[in-house]
Design a protein around this motif. Structure first.
Motif, PDB file in Angstrom:
ATOM      1  N   VAL A   1       0.828  -1.201   0.000  1.00  0.00           N
ATOM      2  CA  VAL A   1       0.000   0.000   0.000  1.00  0.00           C
ATOM      3  C   VAL A   1       0.864   1.252   0.000  1.00  0.00           C
ATOM      4  CG1 VAL A   1      -1.651   1.328   1.386  1.00  0.00           C
ATOM      5  CG2 VAL A   1      -1.977  -1.134   1.065  1.00  0.00           C
ATOM      6  N   ARG A   2       2.034   1.183   0.619  1.00  0.00           N
ATOM      7  CA  ARG A   2       2.898   2.367   0.715  1.00  0.00           C
ATOM      8  C   ARG A   2       3.427   2.835  -0.632  1.00  0.00           C
ATOM      9  NH1 ARG A   2       6.695   0.124   5.556  1.00  0.00           N
ATOM     10  NH2 ARG A   2       5.045  -0.256   7.094  1.00  0.00           N
ATOM     11  N   THR A   3       3.371   1.998  -1.643  1.00  0.00           N
ATOM     12  CA  THR A   3       3.867   2.429  -2.955  1.00  0.00           C
ATOM     13  C   THR A   3       3.043   3.575  -3.514  1.00  0.00           C
ATOM     14  OG1 THR A   3       2.526   0.689  -4.015  1.00  0.00           O
ATOM     15  CG2 THR A   3       4.831   0.182  -3.546  1.00  0.00           C
ATOM     16  N   ASN A   4       1.843   3.808  -2.957  1.00  0.00           N
ATOM     17  CA  ASN A   4       1.054   4.957  -3.392  1.00  0.00           C
ATOM     18  C   ASN A   4       1.760   6.265  -3.067  1.00  0.00           C
ATOM     19  OD1 ASN A   4      -0.943   3.143  -4.161  1.00  0.00           O
ATOM     20  ND2 ASN A   4      -2.028   3.303  -2.223  1.00  0.00           N
ATOM     21  N   HIS A   5       2.712   6.209  -2.133  1.00  0.00           N
ATOM     22  CA  HIS A   5       3.452   7.403  -1.739  1.00  0.00           C
ATOM     23  C   HIS A   5       4.945   7.226  -2.003  1.00  0.00           C
ATOM     24  CE1 HIS A   5      -0.224   8.667   0.372  1.00  0.00           C
ATOM     25  NE2 HIS A   5      -0.299   7.414   0.769  1.00  0.00           N
ATOM     26  N   ALA A   6       5.303   6.350  -2.921  1.00  0.00           N
ATOM     27  CA  ALA A   6       6.713   6.082  -3.204  1.00  0.00           C
ATOM     28  C   ALA A   6       7.370   7.279  -3.867  1.00  0.00           C
ATOM     29  CB  ALA A   6       6.850   4.850  -4.095  1.00  0.00           C
ATOM     30  N   GLN A   7       8.641   7.472  -3.536  1.00  0.00           N
ATOM     31  CA  GLN A   7       9.418   8.519  -4.188  1.00  0.00           C
ATOM     32  C   GLN A   7       9.848   8.057  -5.571  1.00  0.00           C
ATOM     33  OE1 GLN A   7      12.697   9.754  -1.761  1.00  0.00           O
ATOM     34  NE2 GLN A   7      11.419  10.245   0.010  1.00  0.00           N
ATOM     35  N   HIS A   8      10.046   9.015  -6.451  1.00  0.00           N
ATOM     36  CA  HIS A   8      10.491   8.679  -7.793  1.00  0.00           C
ATOM     37  C   HIS A   8      11.909   8.094  -7.751  1.00  0.00           C
ATOM     38  CE1 HIS A   8       7.032  10.449  -9.762  1.00  0.00           C
ATOM     39  NE2 HIS A   8       7.189  11.555  -9.055  1.00  0.00           N
ATOM     40  N   TYR A   9      12.186   7.230  -8.701  1.00  0.00           N
ATOM     41  CA  TYR A   9      13.493   6.586  -8.754  1.00  0.00           C
ATOM     42  C   TYR A   9      14.598   7.617  -8.968  1.00  0.00           C
ATOM     43  CZ  TYR A   9      17.430   4.048 -10.774  1.00  0.00           C
ATOM     44  OH  TYR A   9      18.685   3.574 -11.053  1.00  0.00           O
ATOM     45  N   VAL A  10      15.604   7.578  -8.104  1.00  0.00           N
ATOM     46  CA  VAL A  10      16.768   8.452  -8.211  1.00  0.00           C
ATOM     47  C   VAL A  10      17.998   7.563  -8.257  1.00  0.00           C
ATOM     48  CG1 VAL A  10      18.100  10.288  -7.137  1.00  0.00           C
ATOM     49  CG2 VAL A  10      15.603  10.283  -6.924  1.00  0.00           C
ATOM     50  N   PRO A  11      18.703   7.492  -9.376  1.00  0.00           N
ATOM     51  CA  PRO A  11      19.865   6.592  -9.474  1.00  0.00           C
ATOM     52  C   PRO A  11      20.980   7.028  -8.539  1.00  0.00           C
ATOM     53  CG  PRO A  11      19.735   8.028 -11.391  1.00  0.00           C
ATOM     54  CD  PRO A  11      18.472   8.236 -10.625  1.00  0.00           C
ATOM     55  N   PRO A  12      21.617   6.090  -7.843  1.00  0.00           N
ATOM     56  CA  PRO A  12      22.739   6.437  -6.965  1.00  0.00           C
ATOM     57  C   PRO A  12      24.010   6.621  -7.784  1.00  0.00           C
ATOM     58  CG  PRO A  12      22.389   4.079  -6.932  1.00  0.00           C
ATOM     59  CD  PRO A  12      21.323   4.651  -7.834  1.00  0.00           C
ATOM     60  N   PRO A  13      25.057   7.184  -7.187  1.00  0.00           N
ATOM     61  CA  PRO A  13      26.339   7.271  -7.892  1.00  0.00           C
ATOM     62  C   PRO A  13      26.818   5.879  -8.294  1.00  0.00           C
ATOM     63  CG  PRO A  13      26.349   8.662  -5.936  1.00  0.00           C
ATOM     64  CD  PRO A  13      25.092   7.850  -5.875  1.00  0.00           C
TER      65      PRO A  13
ATOM     66  N   VAL B   1      24.518  -1.740  -6.678  1.00  0.00           N
ATOM     67  CA  VAL B   1      24.384  -1.419  -5.260  1.00  0.00           C
ATOM     68  C   VAL B   1      23.529  -0.168  -5.133  1.00  0.00           C
ATOM     69  CG1 VAL B   1      25.576  -0.785  -3.133  1.00  0.00           C
ATOM     70  CG2 VAL B   1      26.626  -2.422  -4.712  1.00  0.00           C
ATOM     71  N   TYR B   2      22.461  -0.275  -4.346  1.00  0.00           N
ATOM     72  CA  TYR B   2      21.607   0.890  -4.077  1.00  0.00           C
ATOM     73  C   TYR B   2      21.633   1.151  -2.581  1.00  0.00           C
ATOM     74  CZ  TYR B   2      17.948   4.316  -4.934  1.00  0.00           C
ATOM     75  OH  TYR B   2      17.254   5.502  -5.059  1.00  0.00           O
ATOM     76  N   PRO B   3      22.228   2.274  -2.131  1.00  0.00           N
ATOM     77  CA  PRO B   3      22.315   2.568  -0.695  1.00  0.00           C
ATOM     78  C   PRO B   3      20.986   3.063  -0.142  1.00  0.00           C
ATOM     79  CG  PRO B   3      23.239   4.378  -1.956  1.00  0.00           C
ATOM     80  CD  PRO B   3      22.865   3.315  -2.965  1.00  0.00           C
ATOM     81  N   ILE B   4      20.735   2.748   1.125  1.00  0.00           N
ATOM     82  CA  ILE B   4      19.500   3.153   1.802  1.00  0.00           C
ATOM     83  C   ILE B   4      19.893   3.858   3.096  1.00  0.00           C
ATOM     84  CG2 ILE B   4      17.303   2.376   2.768  1.00  0.00           C
ATOM     85  CD1 ILE B   4      17.731  -0.206   1.070  1.00  0.00           C
ATOM     86  N   PHE B   5      19.749   5.174   3.102  1.00  0.00           N
ATOM     87  CA  PHE B   5      20.067   5.976   4.279  1.00  0.00           C
ATOM     88  C   PHE B   5      18.750   6.447   4.905  1.00  0.00           C
ATOM     89  CE2 PHE B   5      23.949   6.173   1.826  1.00  0.00           C
ATOM     90  CZ  PHE B   5      24.957   6.142   2.786  1.00  0.00           C
ATOM     91  N   TRP B   6      18.323   5.769   5.973  1.00  0.00           N
ATOM     92  CA  TRP B   6      17.079   6.160   6.624  1.00  0.00           C
ATOM     93  C   TRP B   6      17.209   7.488   7.331  1.00  0.00           C
ATOM     94  CZ3 TRP B   6      14.127   3.852   3.841  1.00  0.00           C
ATOM     95  CH2 TRP B   6      13.831   2.500   3.811  1.00  0.00           C
ATOM     96  N   GLY B   7      18.438   7.941   7.610  1.00  0.00           N
ATOM     97  CA  GLY B   7      18.612   9.217   8.288  1.00  0.00           C
ATOM     98  C   GLY B   7      18.015  10.379   7.523  1.00  0.00           C
ATOM     99  N   LYS B   8      17.926  10.266   6.207  1.00  0.00           N
ATOM    100  CA  LYS B   8      17.319  11.311   5.390  1.00  0.00           C
ATOM    101  C   LYS B   8      15.815  11.382   5.587  1.00  0.00           C
ATOM    102  CE  LYS B   8      20.824  10.916   1.743  1.00  0.00           C
ATOM    103  NZ  LYS B   8      21.058  10.651   0.301  1.00  0.00           N
TER     104      LYS B   8
END
Length: 358
Positions: free
Chosen positions: A204-216, A255-262
């Motif tokens: 259900v949360r995908t209704n509020h998903a952020q757009h894909y942003v490629p990592p470095p 590799v896709y990093p996930i920083f929850w601090g943001k």
């Protein structure tokens, strides 16, 4: 509609501004259709039966009784759910502001209003409970890590460590999958009871998903530097290069990093969604989860219980060494067969001419 009956009520009621605001507009659901701000309101006409509120789909002739089901249904039509503050509908915004003013005038001074839906509560605890139960799902981050295969990551639980899990959701590919078995059983039970379109809380949360942003992207030069500093063996370096090349051929991020601090969550652990080129129970969508504890310097990967050499931690270390080298306080797992490598790294850091990892 002055002096006319409300079109959305079963019984004759004068369609005054006060009636529309109190009975209908305060419960409106806002969304964007082809970048145009729109909203739908609950209806009480005879089509709904039993005089209860219901929703008319603006895209088809279907009538839905529950608000949550209506949101899911219109999202399947390709609309984007929004907050009313983001919808550019000036007349509606004026009505909403007037409604809020009227409510404030009629409400005792100690009541608190929900910032999401405007409902008033007599105590702060009731307001917090409402926000947690009704809007808690929206507050959990949802990131797209693979736009090609429609793979997302989101926290597994609402409390405690926000360990990410992978899900796949694409109406184009006709895929609705969550990697948790409990969610499989939940959706399977609902499908057997006649509700096949029901989604688990993560989907259900995908209704509020952020757009894909490629990592470095991973850089070969940084891998060469790691090898020069004896952080990788020759075989590990070759394996990292090969896995990264496979991911590039697939058109996905290795590799896709996930920083929850943001997202105002704990910053202690950094998570990574890593390409595996495999399909197994621990990597159902061809990706696995790697975690790095920034305080203890420990690494974990879901493939460890399979007793296979973990290239996924080395790939994550490669990305972290390239983009955030200061986080690598203790980047290596201590094993007896690699004591010589650790000694070389320590001597290199102590040497006046040596390069500092950080």
């Amino acid at each position: 509609m002055k002096d006319a009956d409300c079109l959305y009520c079963r019984n004759p009621v004068t369609a005054s501004k006060h009636h529309l605001r109190k009975r209908h507009l305060r419960f409106a659901i806002y969304y964007k259709d082809s970048a145009i701000g729109k909203f739908s309101i609950p209806c009480y006409c005879s089509d709904g039966g039993h005089g209860r509120s219901h929703w008319h789909c603006p895209m088809c002739a279907k009538i839905l009784q529950r608000t949550k089901d209506f949101k899911i249904h219109i999202t399947n039509h390709g609309v984007e759910m929004t907050d009313k503050s983001t919808v550019e509908l000036q007349p509606t915004m004026v009505l909403s502001e007037n409604q809020q003013t009227d409510n404030e005038d009629k409400t005792p001074g100690n009541k608190s209003a929900c910032q999401k839906c405007g409902i008033f509560f007599t105590t702060t605890s009731n307001l917090r409970r409402h926000e947690r139960l009704q809007h808690g799902q929206d507050q959990q981050p949802m990131l797209c890590v693979d736009a090609k295969n429609a793979i997302y990551v989101t926290p597994k639980d609402l409390h405690g460590p926000r360990v990410p899990i992978h899900i796949r959701k694409s109406f184009t590919l006709q895929i609705l999958l969550c990697e948790l078995e409990e969610c499989w059983d939940f959706m399977k039970a609902l499908a057997q009871s006649g509700n096949p379109g029901k989604e688990c809380r993560h989907l259900v949360r995908t209704n509020h998903a952020q757009h894909y942003v490629p990592p470095p992207p991973l850089s070969i030069s940084s891998l060469e530097e790691m090898s020069h500093k004896h952080l990788l063996s020759a075989s590990e370096k070759h394996a990292c290069q090969e896995m990264n090349s496979r991911a590039c051929l697939e058109g996905v991020d290795c590799v896709y990093p996930i920083f929850w601090g943001k997202h105002d969550l704990s910053e202690r652990c950094v998570y990574f969604s890593v390409y595996t080129d495999l399909k197994d129970k621990w990597c159902q969508f061809g990706r696995t989860r790697v975690s790095f504890d920034t305080k203890s310097g420990s690494w974990k990967c879901l493939c460890e219980h399979k007793r296979i050499p973990c290239i996924h931690k080395r790939l994550s270390m490669w990305w972290l060494f390239q983009e955030h080298p200061k986080l690598l306080q203790n980047p290596l797992d201590v094993h007896a067969e690699r004591v010589d490598v650790l000694e070389e790294v320590v001597m290199d850091k102590m040497s006046p001419d040596g390069d500092d990892l950080c």
